[in-house]
Design an enzyme around this catalytic site. Structure first.
Site, PDB file in Angstrom:
ATOM      1  N   CYS A  92       0.840  -1.207   0.000  1.00 58.61           N
ATOM      2  CA  CYS A  92       0.000   0.000   0.000  1.00 58.61           C
ATOM      3  C   CYS A  92       0.874   1.256   0.000  1.00 58.61           C
ATOM      4  O   CYS A  92       1.437   1.597  -1.037  1.00 58.61           O
ATOM      5  CB  CYS A  92      -0.978  -0.045   1.166  1.00 58.61           C
ATOM      6  SG  CYS A  92      -2.432   0.971   0.841  1.00 58.61           S
ATOM      7  N   HIS A 131      -3.679  -4.997   0.537  1.00 58.11           N
ATOM      8  CA  HIS A 131      -3.095  -5.536   1.775  1.00 58.11           C
ATOM      9  C   HIS A 131      -3.162  -7.061   1.785  1.00 58.11           C
ATOM     10  O   HIS A 131      -4.132  -7.635   2.287  1.00 58.11           O
ATOM     11  CB  HIS A 131      -3.843  -4.985   2.995  1.00 58.11           C
ATOM     12  CG  HIS A 131      -3.595  -3.535   3.225  1.00 58.11           C
ATOM     13  ND1 HIS A 131      -2.567  -3.077   4.024  1.00 58.11           N
ATOM     14  CD2 HIS A 131      -4.217  -2.435   2.731  1.00 58.11           C
ATOM     15  CE1 HIS A 131      -2.591  -1.743   4.030  1.00 58.11           C
ATOM     16  NE2 HIS A 131      -3.578  -1.341   3.249  1.00 58.11           N
ATOM     17  N   GLU A 160      -1.639  -9.091   3.600  1.00 56.18           N
ATOM     18  CA  GLU A 160      -1.503  -9.683   4.938  1.00 56.18           C
ATOM     19  C   GLU A 160      -2.832 -10.157   5.522  1.00 56.18           C
ATOM     20  O   GLU A 160      -2.856 -11.078   6.328  1.00 56.18           O
ATOM     21  CB  GLU A 160      -0.813  -8.693   5.892  1.00 56.18           C
ATOM     22  CG  GLU A 160      -1.603  -7.436   6.255  1.00 56.18           C
ATOM     23  CD  GLU A 160      -1.374  -6.257   5.293  1.00 56.18           C
ATOM     24  OE1 GLU A 160      -1.026  -6.511   4.134  1.00 56.18           O
ATOM     25  OE2 GLU A 160      -1.579  -5.090   5.722  1.00 56.18           O
TER      26      GLU A 160
HETATM   27  N1  GLN Z   1      -1.874   6.704   2.757  1.00 64.26           N
HETATM   28  C1  GLN Z   1      -1.989   5.945   1.544  1.00 64.26           C
HETATM   29  C2  GLN Z   1      -3.353   6.099   0.906  1.00 64.26           C
HETATM   30  O1  GLN Z   1      -4.294   6.501   1.558  1.00 64.26           O
HETATM   31  C3  GLN Z   1      -1.686   4.479   1.804  1.00 64.26           C
HETATM   32  C4  GLN Z   1      -2.707   3.816   2.675  1.00 64.26           C
HETATM   33  C5  GLN Z   1      -2.210   2.522   3.279  1.00 64.26           C
HETATM   34  O2  GLN Z   1      -1.025   2.252   3.279  1.00 64.26           O
HETATM   35  N2  GLN Z   1      -3.116   1.723   3.816  1.00 64.26           N
HETATM   36  O3  GLN Z   1      -3.512   5.826  -0.248  1.00 64.26           O
END
Ligand code: GLN
Length: 530
Positions: free
Chosen positions: A381, A507, A509
């Site tokens: 992310c 994600h 995970e």
């Molecule tokens: N801050 C980034 C976004 O909002 C990444 C978010 C995250 O890593 N969950 O796109």
């Protein structure tokens, strides 16, 4: 009709209530029953999505895009079922729904009160989970500790459910602490007695006590607790401290936890198959090699902030029979440190998700280090977004490449606000959340990992890769190996010239299981342990 197990906690928090609930789920599922789980959290936030990870640990995201408490991650890892919006209910959710109904006029004429309006709303959430899941047994964990002001309406609702459904359809498990006092060299039952007395004062008699203790409770102590707490001796179970949480279900099984529950419910005690879990425990106890993975982030002071990432690394370690030791690297401090020293024993670098500008510089430094030194890298992310920024700046020569999250005026926004996010004003529940499709290009690392062209992964972000920069990054050697087929949003990037460099917008995970590690963590640990 479903049966209901309620799991409460006493004396202190952090006793492993979530692990106890998950273990019960696993055991009942292994007896052939369909299990569903939910957690009640007594705080007023509608969901934990707006809370700092320092306060609350990670936000776990379910496939349907609900932002939930991290205990749901344990539930999914243990019972291996997908949970949903009915699985995490907060005081905030309950009250907003009741107030909405009041404004609509649903209670016209009535004085809206905690009993019965709030408690009815809570009870409905329990019944709704049973109905929509079609489960044989619904396990509900109540956050917090007996006696907390915040959780009283929840406890009262459970008392009412017991009244409605009776002892053969409801069962209370109370998880409590039996501390060891060094001076006298013994375990003490008094805190448990007080906690049960407090519960009785609220009209609930627990059916099973799970006593967290450093060693097994003696017969004598169980007799004593049984007498004082009116719980049959065989229903007093020890949750002994263990190195691995995955040992807990086996320990509870050995004390017949599942049989006690099924007997009270009048359900058949089917043959149990714990072979997969027993194999897992064997692996957990026989890891011979250790490898160090550096996790570079800004919440490294609270490991719970990265709970699912840690678990996913551990699971992949099980597959390759290595113990994953995490080198916690605070990205803010990295700016003033000697990277060769920090990463001296590191075999792989991971940059997980995160929000906001703080600590970004250090994360980018770590990514550059991984890329230049050919160290296996996994970005998640925010980790993917920063890998793009680093590559644009240092390889493509776009010196001011940035994300509008940190620099709203930047000239080269390689990471931009998603189009559908531009008009959003409310912060809560408005990120791009939950499952989205990703199409994977053949002949890539990602395809090697997934062995499939079509996958679904869970998301939680507001910003995205800016496709205007795709050509120039591609020309310089970045491969865009995963794309959302509807929106063209970039889901996976990789660098084929590197030993192992891959990053994803989603994600992974959240979908890792102890007995089935996630493909991206699988290859990351495989390459890191070579
Ligand atoms: N801050 C980034 C976004 O909002 C990444 C978010 C995250 O890593 N969950 O796109």
């Amino acid at each position: 009709m479903a049966k209901f197990v309620f799991v409460t906690g006493g004396v202190v928090s952090g006793l492993g209530k979530g692990i106890t609930a998950s273990s019960i789920g696993l055991l009942l599922k292994s007896r052939g029953y369909k299990v569903f789980m939910q957690k009640f959290d007594p705080y007023i936030n509608v969901d934990p999505g707006t809370m700092s990870p320092y306060q609350h640990g990670e936000v776990f995201v379910t496939a349907d895009g609900t932002e939930t408490d991290l205990d749901l991650g344990h539930y999914e890892r243990f019972i291996d079922e997908e949970l949903n919006y009915t699985s995490n209910i907060t005081t905030g959710k309950i009250y907003s729904s009741v107030i909405e109904k009041e404004r609509r006029g649903d209670y016209l004429g009535a004085t809206v009160q905690i009993v019965p309006h709030i408690t009815n709303e809570i009870k409905n959430k329990v019944y709704e989970a049973a109905k929509s899941s079609g489960a044989d047994v619904v396990i509900t964990e109540i956050g917090g500790t007996i006696g907390d002001l915040e959780s009283q309406a929840f406890i009262e609702s459970l008392r009412q459910i017991r009244g409605e459904l009776g002892i053969n359809n409801t069962l209370f498990v109370h998880v409590t602490l039996v501390p060891y006092i060094y001076g006298s060299g013994e375990l003490k039952t008094k805190p448990t007695q007080h906690s049960v007395a407090e519960m009785r004062g609220m009209g609930i008699q627990p059916d099973i006590l799970v006593c967290r203790a450093p060693e097994m409770l003696s017969e004598g102590m169980r007799e004593k607790l049984s007498l004082y707490c009116s719980v049959p001796k065989e229903n007093i179970i020890t949750a002994k401290d263990e190195k691995s949480i995955y040992q807990i279900p086996i320990n509870l099984y050995e004390q017949k936890m599942d049989e006690i529950i099924l007997k009270q419910f009048g359900m058949k005690i089917n043959k149990i198959d714990l072979s997969t879990w027993n194999d897992l425990i064997k692996t957990v106890n026989s890891l011979d090699k250790e490898i160090e993975i550096a996790l570079v982030g800004k919440y490294t002071g609270l490991h719970d902030a990265y709970l699912s990432v840690m678990e996913a690394l551990t699971h992949a370690g099980y597959k390759y029979k290595v113990k994953v030791k995490i080198n916690w690297v605070d990205s803010e401090r990295l700016e003033n440190e000697n990277l060769d020293k920090v990463f001296k024993n590191t075999k792989g670098i991971i940059v997980p998700g995160g929000f906001g500008e703080r600590g970004i510089k250090g994360m980018i430094m770590a990514i550059k280090y991984a890329r230049e030194k050919n160290i296996p890298f996994l970005g998640i992310c925010l980790g993917m977004q920063l890998a793009v920024i680093e590559f644009a700046r240092d390889v493509c020569g776009i010196k001011d490449a940035d994300s509008v999250e940190f620099n709203s005026m930047c000239e080269n926004p390689v990471i931009d606000l998603m189009a559908e996010q531009k008009d959003i004003v409310n912060m809560g529940g408005t990120l791009r959340l939950g499952n989205y499709d990703c199409k994977i290009k053949k002949g890539t690392l990602a395809y090697d990992d997934y062995k499939s062209e079509n996958i679904k992964e869970r998301h939680r972000h507001r910003y995205e890769f800016n496709n205007k920069y795709k050509d120039v990054l591609e020309k310089n050697g970045m491969v865009f190996s995963g794309v959302n087929p509807e929106s063209n949003l970039i889901e996976i990037i990789e660098l084929p010239k590197h030993k192992h460099f891959i990053a994803c917008q989603f994600h992974p995970e959240f979908k890792s299981r102890p007995v089935r590690c996630h493909p991206l963590f699988d290859s990351f640990i495989r390459e890191s342990s070579k």
